[in-house]
Design an enzyme around this catalytic site. Structure first.
Site, PDB file in Angstrom:
ATOM      1  N   GLU A  55       0.909  -1.276   0.014  1.00 46.60           N
ATOM      2  CA  GLU A  55       0.123   0.023   0.035  1.00 46.60           C
ATOM      3  C   GLU A  55       0.974   1.256   0.074  1.00 46.60           C
ATOM      4  OE1 GLU A  55      -2.162  -2.856   3.019  1.00 46.60           O
ATOM      5  OE2 GLU A  55      -0.142  -2.524   1.821  1.00 46.60           O
ATOM      6  N   CYS A  78      -2.595  -3.517   7.386  1.00 46.15           N
ATOM      7  CA  CYS A  78      -2.167  -3.604   8.800  1.00 46.15           C
ATOM      8  C   CYS A  78      -2.488  -2.363   9.560  1.00 46.15           C
ATOM      9  CB  CYS A  78      -0.449  -4.139   8.771  1.00 46.15           C
ATOM     10  SG  CYS A  78       0.347  -2.583   8.210  1.00 46.15           S
ATOM     11  N   TRP A 172      20.054 -37.908 -14.241  1.00 46.06           N
ATOM     12  CA  TRP A 172      18.955 -36.957 -13.979  1.00 46.06           C
ATOM     13  C   TRP A 172      17.701 -37.515 -14.660  1.00 46.06           C
ATOM     14  CZ3 TRP A 172      19.945 -33.472 -10.292  1.00 46.06           C
ATOM     15  CH2 TRP A 172      21.181 -32.982 -10.352  1.00 46.06           C
ATOM     16  N   ARG A 186      14.156 -23.187  -4.875  1.00 44.62           N
ATOM     17  CA  ARG A 186      14.922 -23.178  -3.985  1.00 44.62           C
ATOM     18  C   ARG A 186      15.623 -21.683  -3.795  1.00 44.62           C
ATOM     19  NH1 ARG A 186      19.594 -27.791  -5.419  1.00 44.62           N
ATOM     20  NH2 ARG A 186      18.208 -29.745  -4.919  1.00 44.62           N
ATOM     21  N   THR A 198      18.930 -39.532   1.601  1.00 41.08           N
ATOM     22  CA  THR A 198      19.409 -39.002   0.167  1.00 41.08           C
ATOM     23  C   THR A 198      20.634 -38.331   0.399  1.00 41.08           C
ATOM     24  OG1 THR A 198      16.816 -38.352   0.004  1.00 41.08           O
ATOM     25  CG2 THR A 198      18.751 -36.979  -1.159  1.00 41.08           C
ATOM     26  N   LEU A 206      22.195 -29.032  -2.294  1.00 44.17           N
ATOM     27  CA  LEU A 206      20.823 -28.300  -2.067  1.00 44.17           C
ATOM     28  C   LEU A 206      20.776 -26.797  -1.968  1.00 44.17           C
ATOM     29  CD1 LEU A 206      19.532 -30.725   0.723  1.00 44.17           C
ATOM     30  CD2 LEU A 206      18.941 -30.932  -1.768  1.00 44.17           C
TER      31      LEU A 206
END
Length: 375
Positions: A55, A78, A172, A186, A198, A206
């Site tokens: 806003e 808010c 892959w 990610r 894993t 990761l």
């Protein structure tokens, strides 16, 4: 011809999505200011936590033209002073005539903006039929209600539902376009969750690579026995991107050289209660929310961890990449395991939310129906 509420609210939703990865743990909010001549005079979105709200950005663009306008916003403005000032007061000060809200803010800290606007003589209308706006606010509303982050499980599978060969080979399975989409996500979530199986099998990093990152996700490993190799990529890069390892409570209470070595490497250790066999995932997720304000979690794990999350009713959304391949091998690894289903009406019910083609891969996005986690 004058545009409808749906037109402007959809515009506000598209703006809000630009903040994904920057605004969290705050909600994603977009705002469009329309003059009495049906002309957009201001627009904005909440781009980063601690930055100006949607806003405020829109009002700055509109300037004096905001007087007498209609303001479309994806969540109730808010009414408190936190990292920034109250948006309700800013709208009042700008002299807007009407606000159209996609939904109310249930947060006890931020809510109450609609009442403040009405008290100042500004018309307030709730427009709750915009499905895109409803979906936009679901992660935030879920976190306020449960105290848990929004959990997205992703995996790539063959047409017959296998994520790896019988020997565990999976790289892959999906194509480069699909993998790039995962890396983009990610770079927008607060945490990436995986299991020790894993980590041992694939030694993953990761992290988000070859995409623009909006935040650096915390990498979280479910590792009941602290079996994670000290030379794994996750541990060796703990100074570059944060790592949390969740283990049995007693291992932290007992201390020991392995826990000390992980702590010395910069790894955060969280002791989690067990049911005798498994760590309580709801406890872990709750701890992540409390300690780090974790709002969004991407699960990049194996069939066992995925099954546990579904079993504990902690999954909110799934991203399933279907690759054009059939294994036809009953010993190949399935996408999810560990559940017991006796009838067709049992199991986890999903609702298809989106379908996208990524080259020859197909990405299916599902919302999980009626998730009520034990909190």
């Amino acid at each position: 011809m004058r545009h409808t509420h749906d037109h402007y609210m959809t515009m506000a939703v598209r703006l809000a999505l630009r903040g994904h990865g920057g605004a969290e743990p705050n909600p994603l909010v977009g705002c469009v200011i329309v003059s009495d001549r049906d002309t957009v005079v201001g627009w904005g979105y909440h781009g980063r936590c601690g930055g100006p709200h949607a806003e405020i950005v829109a009002l700055r663009r509109a300037g004096e033209r905001a007087a007498g306008s209609t303001v479309y916003v994806t969540l109730e403005p808010c009414n408190h002073t936190g990292r920034t000032g109250p948006c309700a007061e800013a709208l009042i000060g700008a002299g807007v005539a009407r606000t159209v809200l996609a939904g109310r803010d249930p947060s006890p800290n931020a809510g109450g903006g609609a009442e403040r606007l009405r008290a100042a003589g500004i018309a307030v209308e709730t427009f709750s039929t915009c499905q895109a706006a409803t979906a936009l606010n679901e992660p935030y509303l879920y976190r306020v209600r449960t105290g848990l982050p929004w959990v997205v499980c992703k995996w790539a599978q063959t047409i017959d539902g296998r994520i790896a060969t019988r020997s565990g080979e999976s790289r892959w399975l999906s194509n480069a376009l699909s993998r790039r989409l995962v890396h983009r996500e990610r770079g927008r979530v607060d945490a990436i969750l995986t299991g020790i199986g894993t980590v041992i099998a694939d030694d993953p990093l990761l992290t988000a690579r070859c995409v623009r990152r909006r935040r650096i996700a915390r990498r979280v490993v479910v590792d009941p026995k602290l079996a994670i190799p000290l030379k794994s990529k996750l541990i060796l890069t703990a100074s570059e991107a944060p790592v949390t390892v969740a283990c049995e409570e007693r291992l932290l209470a007992e201390g020991g050289p392995r826990a000390a070595a992980l702590a010395a490497a910069g790894v955060e250790l969280i002791g989690v209660r067990t049911d005798g066999r498994h760590l309580s995932l709801v406890t872990l997720l709750g701890e992540l929310a409390k300690r780090h304000e974790t709002a969004t979690v991407l699960v990049d794990g194996g069939a066992g961890l995925l099954g546990r999350l579904f079993q504990e009713r902690l999954v909110n959304q799934t991203w399933v990449v279907i690759v054009p391949r059939v294994f036809g091998d009953e010993q190949a690894i399935p996408c999810v395991r560990g559940l017991t289903v006796r009838t067709l009406t049992e199991g986890v019910q999903l609702k298809l939310a989106d379908v996208r083609r990524r080259g020859d891969d197909v990405l299916l996005r599902y919302d999980v129906i009626d998730q009520n986690p034990p909190v």
